[in-house]
Design an enzyme around this catalytic site. Structure first.
Site, short mmCIF file in Angstrom:
data_model
loop_
_atom_site.label_atom_id
_atom_site.label_comp_id
_atom_site.label_asym_id
_atom_site.label_seq_id
_atom_site.Cartn_x
_atom_site.Cartn_y
_atom_site.Cartn_z
N ILE A 236 40.48 37.22 24.94
CA ILE A 236 41.60 38.11 24.63
C ILE A 236 42.96 37.47 24.89
O ILE A 236 43.98 38.05 24.58
CB ILE A 236 41.50 39.47 25.36
CG1 ILE A 236 41.20 39.30 26.85
CG2 ILE A 236 40.50 40.38 24.71
CD1 ILE A 236 41.15 40.62 27.62
N GLY A 237 42.98 36.27 25.46
CA GLY A 237 44.28 35.62 25.66
C GLY A 237 44.20 34.41 26.56
O GLY A 237 43.16 34.12 27.15
N GLY B 49 46.53 32.59 29.68
CA GLY B 49 47.68 32.71 30.57
C GLY B 49 48.23 31.35 30.92
O GLY B 49 47.91 30.35 30.27
N SER B 50 49.07 31.31 31.95
CA SER B 50 49.73 30.05 32.30
C SER B 50 48.75 29.03 32.87
O SER B 50 49.03 27.86 32.90
CB SER B 50 50.84 30.33 33.31
OG SER B 50 50.34 31.10 34.39
N TYR B 51 47.58 29.46 33.30
CA TYR B 51 46.66 28.50 33.93
C TYR B 51 45.20 28.83 33.67
O TYR B 51 44.32 28.41 34.39
CB TYR B 51 46.91 28.43 35.44
CG TYR B 51 47.16 29.78 36.07
CD1 TYR B 51 46.11 30.64 36.34
CD2 TYR B 51 48.45 30.20 36.35
CE1 TYR B 51 46.33 31.89 36.87
CE2 TYR B 51 48.68 31.45 36.90
CZ TYR B 51 47.62 32.28 37.16
OH TYR B 51 47.86 33.53 37.68
N GLY B 52 44.93 29.64 32.64
CA GLY B 52 43.54 29.96 32.39
C GLY B 52 43.33 30.80 31.15
O GLY B 52 44.28 31.15 30.46
N VAL C 43 41.55 34.28 29.37
CA VAL C 43 41.15 35.65 29.70
C VAL C 43 40.13 36.14 28.67
O VAL C 43 40.35 36.01 27.46
CB VAL C 43 42.36 36.60 29.74
CG1 VAL C 43 41.93 37.98 30.22
CG2 VAL C 43 43.46 36.05 30.63
N LYS D 88 39.63 36.65 34.11
CA LYS D 88 40.56 35.53 34.00
C LYS D 88 39.90 34.32 34.64
O LYS D 88 39.66 34.30 35.84
CB LYS D 88 41.89 35.86 34.69
CG LYS D 88 42.93 34.76 34.55
CD LYS D 88 44.20 35.06 35.33
CE LYS D 88 45.11 36.00 34.58
NZ LYS D 88 46.44 36.12 35.22
N ASP E 33 58.40 38.01 36.98
CA ASP E 33 58.14 37.65 35.58
C ASP E 33 57.84 38.90 34.76
O ASP E 33 56.89 38.94 33.99
CB ASP E 33 56.99 36.65 35.49
CG ASP E 33 56.96 35.91 34.13
OD1 ASP E 33 58.01 35.88 33.45
OD2 ASP E 33 55.91 35.39 33.77
#
Length: 301
Positions: free
Chosen positions: A11-12, A14-17, A19, A34, A127
């Protein structure tokens, strides 16, 4: 992912992994997983991930995405969260950017409730932006992605300046402030509030200087009366001496509040709240607790 969680779909990222949506095979519950890759095993878990874990374990609130489980192996760290339907950016795209007045008010109440809970526990999110606000199937809004979040104590520590995606970054941070507290989140909340009304980001700068210029164009060029601390930041003299900042710009926001029908959805009280969230002087921005007491939340849409 371990035998407990059956992977369904990605589903996406992130900045380091990555999901994934997954199913907990023991309960049948759909969760968000995640997965954080540990590139160099000797380095262990990324500090951003450790920070997110420690913060989320402490934060239990209806407007904060819940961390359900943590699985750790040599090469991988897996965080299991409650699964949400979509983020606020996707939700706004889904409805064509046109949120009704009641939905905006409800989302703002949820956003500020989550932020107040964090701030009361000495946690800055740092953020806040629509992709980091998740919406449930029942249309509940919750804060997520605390990768940059950090507990703040007294005295305020010096933080790294590179926080908050540029468009949601406050003018004090754009001028290089590293000593900041809760007002940095409040500015972001104000930007999100306006974005929900107009259906597009409020300030879409290409770099720090362009971002600051767009803020000046909207709110008017500040002076020392409006922003007493404007000369005290590391980049103040360097940035404000640039040619583009030499002319005094009149605020366009008042005209926009009057003529742009999108702002009419907020009503006079909503526009007043927006003004208090987008103050130049950090100490003059409302706290999340004060914002929740604003008359805007008593208006029935």
């Amino acid at each position: 992912m371990g035998s407990r969680y059956e992977r369904l779909q990605k589903i996406g990222e992130g900045s380091y992994g990555v999901v994934f949506r997954a199913r907990d095979v023991t309960t049948g519950t759909i969760v968000a997983v995640k997965r954080i890759r540990l590139e160099k095993e000797e380095e262990g878990v990324p500090c951003t991930a450790i920070r997110e874990i420690s913060i989320l374990k402490e934060l239990r609130h209806e407007n904060i995405v819940r961390l359900l489980d943590v699985c750790h192996s040599e090469k991988r760290l897996t965080l299991v969260f409650e699964c949400m339907e979509m983020d606020l950016k996707k939700y706004m795209d889904h409805v064509g950017g046109d949120l009704d007045a009641g939905t905006i008010q409800e989302f703002m109440r949820s956003l500020l409730s989550g932020v107040r809970f964090c701030h009361e526990r000495n946690v800055l999110h740092r953020d806040l932006k629509p992709p980091n606000l998740l919406i449930s199937r029942e249309k509940e809004l919750k804060l997520a992605d605390f990768g940059l979040g950090r507990a703040f104590g007294i005295p305020v520590k010096k933080f790294t300046q590179e926080v908050v995606t540029l468009w949601y970054r406050s003018p004090d941070v754009l001028l290089g402030s590293t000593q900041y507290g809760t007002p940095v989140d409040i500015w972001s909340v104000g930007c999100i509030f306006a974005e929900m009304a107009i259906g597009a980001p409020l300030f879409t700068g290409k770099n720090d200087a362009d971002q600051l210029l767009r803020i000046f164009q909207f709110l008017g060029t500040p002076n020392r009366q409006v922003w007493p601390s404007m000369d005290t930041y590391p980049n103040s003299s360097n940035m404000l001496s640039r040619p583009e900042f030499q002319q005094t710009l009149a605020a366009t926001c008042e005209e926009q509040f009057q003529t742009n029908p999108a702002y009419a959805k907020l009503g006079p009280q909503g526009i007043d709240l927006l003004r208090w969230l987008l103050r130049y002087e950090p100490s003059e921005r409302l706290t999340a607790a004060q914002a929740l007491e604003h008359p805007y939340f008593s208006v029935e849409f």
